[in-house]
Write an enzyme that holds these catalytic residues in place. Structure first.
Site: not given
Length: 259
Positions: A64, A110, A113, A133
């Site tokens: 992210a 991210g 994911e 994370e």
């Protein structure tokens, strides 16, 4: 289709969606919004029967946008960001046109994911995958805690998420996170080839297969079998079923009309 941070191309019946946000293809809000628009185009376009999703350059998606996360100042703001990513990734998983992730490089946070939301994953042998994370005092927010445990098992998901370590493509393959590991310079071509093989099948059978698996896996075996039987009954009434069976009996290649 012109977007700022995502490239959208059509190769026959396969849509190629490329995250193009240098240097590492980070998933900020604008990138997510562009990805959402590209997905909508692939869903709308009747010519598209499968999608390949990859990243520009040496990265798939390295995570992210940390600078954006750094500006979060309230619990509600954090939740809204997580829900934005979850909504878009749920759209990928909910598509009845299969999405093949071509993991051409770093696939972290991210990016991991995003890849897990795709139906199939092909990884370059040099790719690194992980959910780091926790190293930032965070947890995955775009579905990582849920999809990793479902793709593998609870113990593996806990290890990956609690250590924040990075893993090789071979390690990811051994635990079922990726379908194939290929030479780094072949990953996008291999993903396209797989997508084209799938695209040669009837669109209705493709969609019903995905529906049966994704709906059934969340139920008991008995309920899943009922879902399968219902969908099998529906597809028996299609023109493609008639054509497929007739072509088999006549020893020829079927000419599916997606009807």
């Amino acid at each position: 289709m012109q977007l700022e941070r995502v490239k959208y191309e059509l190769d026959g019946s396969v849509a190629i969606i490329t995250i193009n946000h240098p240097p590492v293809n980070a998933l900020g809000k604008k990138t997510l919004q562009d990805l959402d628009s590209a997905l909508d185009e692939a869903i709308r376009d009747q010519r598209v029967k499968a999608v390949v999703l990859t990243g520009e350059g040496r990265f798939f998606v390295a995570g992210a946008d940390i600078k954006e996360i750094n500006t979060i100042s309230s619990e509600d703001e954090g939740k809204k960001l997580a829900l934005l990513g979850q909504r878009i990734f749920n759209k990928i998983e909910g598509m009845r046109k299969p999405v093949v992730a071509a993991i051409n490089g770093a696939c972290l946070g991210g990016g991991m994911e995003l890849a897990m939301a795709c139906h199939l994953r092909i990884a370059a042998e040099s790719a690194k995958l992980g959910q780091p994370e926790i190293n930032l005092g965070l947890i995955p927010g775009y579905g990582g805690t849920q999809r990793l445990a479902r793709l593998t098992n609870k113990a593996i998901a806990l290890e990956w998420i609690l250590t924040g370590d990075q893993y090789s493509a071979d390690q990811a393959f051994r635990i079922g996170v990726v379908n194939r590991v290929v030479a780094s310079d072949r990953v996008v071509d291999e993903a396209k080839q797989l997508a084209k093989i799938i695209s040669s099948k009837g669109k209705i059978a493709i969609a019903k297969s995905i529906e049966a698996i994704y709906q059934g896996i969340e139920t008991t075996l008995e309920q899943g079998l009922e879902i399968e039987a219902n969908l099998f009954g529906e597809i028996c009434m299609t023109e493609d079923k008639k054509e497929g069976v007739q072509a088999f009996l006549e020893k020829r290649t079927p000419n599916f009309k997606d009807k």
